[in-house]
Design a protein around this motif. Structure first.
Motif, mmCIF file in Angstrom:
data_model
loop_
_atom_site.group_PDB
_atom_site.id
_atom_site.type_symbol
_atom_site.label_atom_id
_atom_site.label_comp_id
_atom_site.label_asym_id
_atom_site.label_seq_id
_atom_site.Cartn_x
_atom_site.Cartn_y
_atom_site.Cartn_z
ATOM 1 N N ALA A 156 1.002 -1.292 -0.160
ATOM 2 C CA ALA A 156 0.005 -0.059 0.238
ATOM 3 C C ALA A 156 0.930 1.243 -0.098
ATOM 4 O O ALA A 156 2.069 1.193 -0.054
ATOM 5 C CB ALA A 156 -1.121 0.059 1.134
ATOM 6 N N TYR A 157 0.213 2.397 -0.417
ATOM 7 C CA TYR A 157 0.992 3.686 -0.170
ATOM 8 C C TYR A 157 0.322 4.484 0.753
ATOM 9 O O TYR A 157 -0.720 5.234 0.453
ATOM 10 C CB TYR A 157 0.941 4.202 -1.744
ATOM 11 C CG TYR A 157 1.640 5.582 -1.938
ATOM 12 C CD1 TYR A 157 2.981 5.950 -1.329
ATOM 13 C CD2 TYR A 157 0.932 6.840 -2.411
ATOM 14 C CE1 TYR A 157 3.496 7.093 -1.500
ATOM 15 C CE2 TYR A 157 1.608 7.853 -2.644
ATOM 16 C CZ TYR A 157 2.821 7.960 -2.233
ATOM 17 O OH TYR A 157 3.445 9.338 -2.406
ATOM 18 N N TYR A 158 0.990 4.794 1.984
ATOM 19 C CA TYR A 158 0.363 5.659 2.774
ATOM 20 C C TYR A 158 0.801 6.964 2.729
ATOM 21 O O TYR A 158 1.865 7.702 3.300
ATOM 22 C CB TYR A 158 1.051 5.104 4.244
ATOM 23 C CG TYR A 158 0.562 3.644 4.436
ATOM 24 C CD1 TYR A 158 -0.855 3.683 5.500
ATOM 25 C CD2 TYR A 158 0.948 2.582 4.336
ATOM 26 C CE1 TYR A 158 -1.261 2.397 5.649
ATOM 27 C CE2 TYR A 158 0.443 1.263 4.425
ATOM 28 C CZ TYR A 158 -0.666 1.251 5.259
ATOM 29 O OH TYR A 158 -0.993 0.056 5.597
ATOM 30 N N GLN A 164 -4.342 1.703 0.298
ATOM 31 C CA GLN A 164 -4.714 0.653 -0.965
ATOM 32 C C GLN A 164 -4.905 1.487 -2.054
ATOM 33 O O GLN A 164 -4.663 1.476 -3.385
ATOM 34 C CB GLN A 164 -5.165 -0.636 -0.745
ATOM 35 C CG GLN A 164 -4.513 -1.427 -0.033
ATOM 36 C CD GLN A 164 -3.263 -2.201 -0.605
ATOM 37 O OE1 GLN A 164 -2.655 -1.764 -1.595
ATOM 38 N NE2 GLN A 164 -2.664 -3.122 -0.019
ATOM 39 N N GLU A 165 -6.186 2.118 -1.840
ATOM 40 C CA GLU A 165 -6.708 2.975 -2.690
ATOM 41 C C GLU A 165 -5.557 4.304 -3.430
ATOM 42 O O GLU A 165 -5.589 4.401 -4.740
ATOM 43 C CB GLU A 165 -8.020 3.743 -2.597
ATOM 44 C CG GLU A 165 -9.223 2.766 -2.438
ATOM 45 C CD GLU A 165 -10.483 3.346 -2.123
ATOM 46 O OE1 GLU A 165 -10.567 4.546 -1.740
ATOM 47 O OE2 GLU A 165 -11.594 2.770 -2.300
ATOM 48 N N ALA A 166 -4.972 4.460 -2.492
ATOM 49 C CA ALA A 166 -3.968 5.789 -2.760
ATOM 50 C C ALA A 166 -2.886 5.098 -3.576
ATOM 51 O O ALA A 166 -2.271 5.760 -4.554
ATOM 52 C CB ALA A 166 -3.156 6.270 -1.489
ATOM 53 N N LYS A 167 -2.500 3.817 -3.412
ATOM 54 C CA LYS A 167 -1.590 3.062 -4.073
ATOM 55 C C LYS A 167 -1.924 2.802 -5.548
ATOM 56 O O LYS A 167 -1.256 3.222 -6.685
ATOM 57 C CB LYS A 167 -0.999 1.791 -3.436
ATOM 58 C CG LYS A 167 0.227 0.937 -4.261
ATOM 59 C CD LYS A 167 -0.425 0.174 -5.242
ATOM 60 C CE LYS A 167 -1.529 -0.953 -4.898
ATOM 61 N NZ LYS A 167 -0.774 -1.810 -3.766
ATOM 62 N N ILE A 213 -0.232 4.732 -9.085
ATOM 63 C CA ILE A 213 0.332 3.951 -10.214
ATOM 64 C C ILE A 213 -0.395 4.563 -11.338
ATOM 65 O O ILE A 213 0.291 4.664 -12.371
ATOM 66 C CB ILE A 213 0.179 2.454 -10.023
ATOM 67 C CG1 ILE A 213 1.050 1.579 -9.125
ATOM 68 C CG2 ILE A 213 0.258 1.716 -11.422
ATOM 69 C CD1 ILE A 213 0.721 0.259 -8.528
ATOM 70 N N CYS A 214 -1.877 4.683 -11.493
ATOM 71 C CA CYS A 214 -2.322 5.219 -12.580
ATOM 72 C C CYS A 214 -1.902 6.584 -13.005
ATOM 73 O O CYS A 214 -1.834 6.823 -14.263
ATOM 74 C CB CYS A 214 -3.888 5.175 -12.235
ATOM 75 S SG CYS A 214 -4.600 3.673 -12.223
ATOM 76 N N ARG A 215 -1.617 7.427 -12.004
ATOM 77 C CA ARG A 215 -0.999 8.867 -12.195
ATOM 78 C C ARG A 215 0.484 8.723 -12.791
ATOM 79 O O ARG A 215 0.752 9.393 -13.750
ATOM 80 C CB ARG A 215 -0.869 9.428 -10.923
ATOM 81 C CG ARG A 215 -2.602 9.989 -10.731
ATOM 82 C CD ARG A 215 -2.730 10.769 -9.304
ATOM 83 N NE ARG A 215 -2.087 11.990 -9.369
ATOM 84 C CZ ARG A 215 -1.792 12.889 -8.431
ATOM 85 N NH1 ARG A 215 -2.339 12.669 -7.286
ATOM 86 N NH2 ARG A 215 -1.355 13.929 -8.712
ATOM 87 N N LYS A 216 1.112 7.876 -12.195
ATOM 88 C CA LYS A 216 2.518 7.599 -12.847
ATOM 89 C C LYS A 216 2.530 7.154 -14.345
ATOM 90 O O LYS A 216 3.449 7.593 -15.004
ATOM 91 C CB LYS A 216 3.437 6.709 -11.960
ATOM 92 C CG LYS A 216 3.665 7.136 -10.496
ATOM 93 C CD LYS A 216 4.894 5.951 -9.934
ATOM 94 C CE LYS A 216 5.314 6.806 -8.608
ATOM 95 N NZ LYS A 216 6.372 5.864 -8.218
#
Length: 428
Positions: A142-144, A155-158, A162-165
């Motif tokens: 996950a991405y805190y 997990q939604e932030a992760k 990824i989608c933004r990257k």
């Protein structure tokens, strides 16, 4: 008897952590009665393994019922770090060892063996994983972004990170290699409007995502295939590709071929995000002290780790240009502790679920293995013995003029502002 090969245990107690108490096979108790971690041995061979710092073999004894363990997993892992004889990222790196590993890697990653190995892990039980994963069943780091985030929020932030990257845009052809239970696939389709294809070797995951696609009415632009990445056709390139928590299963011997396949699947100027676990040391391919052997036997057969520098070398050999690499190691430690805590809070439910398919004895072994695996992995990420990297790469288009930045040869803007500037992803 092994008992006679083991020196007098009481005389060795000062070397053991103060927070560990032992019960020997004949019943003798050593250490404080209030110690948070208690180990009860039924075999002298386990005592010998404890004294030798063979943590992986000791974990195997626990799974097989030769050793009883009492205590919170966080306390257990703190004790483990004190019992280790040295740095577990150190390993035999001689030429003979490397040659043997390469041969083993080649043999371990045929189509049939990869499918069997993936199903061994991921097809344990969907209901079991659902007990301790977030509601989307995202089974990766996950991405805190904010320290106050819950596991589900991180997990939604992760997924969005990824989608933004990848700079996903409506209508783009998007491929997710090793799509799991469909978290990223669905997020990309619902929030970024892509035409999404996911692949997996897990029959359970494939069936789950097929149900999600039907329930959400996304059959027109989302598909999930039960397919090996090597079997994907290359006649219609994808604009963007992701691979999350999958390349650990590829094998060192097949790594250049893996990235070459991605290169052929990717449209000129397209981007690929490779997100996965990397080794903490330059040479070791698994953790020492037997911990890697334990994971190989009980959790991830065929899994291999590589240092991020080696991964980038294979990526470059395939012709991909690395444009951004981010280390999320502490994020995975927190993710794993959240998973571990979630499982520990529902042990009885986990036993019942696992027993439905394999019976009580097998269920208990599986549960013991996962308890150690989740907490041990959390500890390993905290200690820096293993790591997690997101590696963003581009397939150069060869056109040095027709891009936003002269010479970019891809859609990547060669700055990070677009990744982190707060924006609201649109829903489609």
């Amino acid at each position: 008897m092994i008992r006679h090969l083991v020196p007098d245990i009481p005389s060795q107690m000062p070397r053991l952590p103060a927070d560990v108490a032992l019960q020997l096979p004949q019943g003798q108790r050593l250490g404080s009665a209030n110690a948070p971690v208690k180990l009860a041995f039924s075999h002298w061979s386990s005592i010998a393994r404890l004294k030798a710092g063979q943590i992986g073999a000791l974990a195997e004894d626990y799974v097989e019922g030769k050793l009883q363990l009492e205590g919170a997993m966080r306390d257990v892992m703190r004790a483990v770090t004190k019992l280790l004889p040295g740095n577990p990222v150190q390993s035999d790196t001689g030429w003979w060892s490397s040659l043997l590993h390469h041969a083993k890697s080649l043999a371990a990653h045929t189509h049939a063996r990869d499918a069997a190995q993936i199903q061994f892990h991921y097809d344990v039980s969907d209901a079991f994983y659902a007990l301790w994963l977030d509601p989307r069943r995202v089974y990766s780091c996950a991405y805190y972004r904010d320290a106050s985030m819950s596991l589900a929020q991180a997990q939604e932030a992760k997924l969005d990170h990824i989608c933004r990257k990848l700079m996903l845009k409506p209508g783009e052809r998007f491929l997710d290699i090793g799509a799991g239970w469909g978290g990223l696939l669905m997020w990309a389709a619902e929030h970024y409007g892509v035409d999404a294809t996911g692949i997996t070797l897990s029959k359970n995951q494939h069936a789950h995502v097929q149900r999600l696609i039907e329930e959400k009415g996304l059959g027109g632009r989302v598909r999930m295939e039960l397919r090996d990445y090597r079997d994907l056709t290359e006649d219609r390139p994808f604009d963007k590709i992701s691979s999350v928590g999958m390349f650990e299963h590829v094998g060192q011997a097949k790594m250049t071929g893996y990235f070459q396949k991605i290169m052929r699947l990717l449209a000129p100027g397209g981007l690929v995000m490779n997100h996965g676990i990397t080794a903490g040391g330059l040479e070791n391919r698994q953790l020492g002290a037997g911990m890697g052997d334990f994971i190989e036997k009980y959790i991830f057969p065929g899994g291999e780790l590589m240092h991020v520098s080696a991964v980038l070398e294979h990526m470059s050999r395939a012709g991909l240009e690395m444009v951004d690499t981010e280390n999320l190691r502490p994020h995975y430690a927190r993710t794993l502790w959240n998973w571990s805590d979630g499982l520990e809070a529902r042990l009885d439910e986990a036993r019942q679920i696992l027993a439905q398919d394999g019976g009580p004895e097998r269920a208990e072994k599986t549960l013991r293995a996962y308890r150690l695996y989740l907490a041990g992995s959390a500890m390993s990420f905290e200690q820096g013995w293993i790591s997690l990297h997101q590696m963003l790469a581009a397939k150069p288009s060869g056109d040095v003029h027709n891009t936003t930045v002269a010479g970019a040869q891809s859609s990547y803007p060669f700055n990070r502002n677009y990744m982190y500037t707060p924006v609201q992803a649109h829903s489609v």
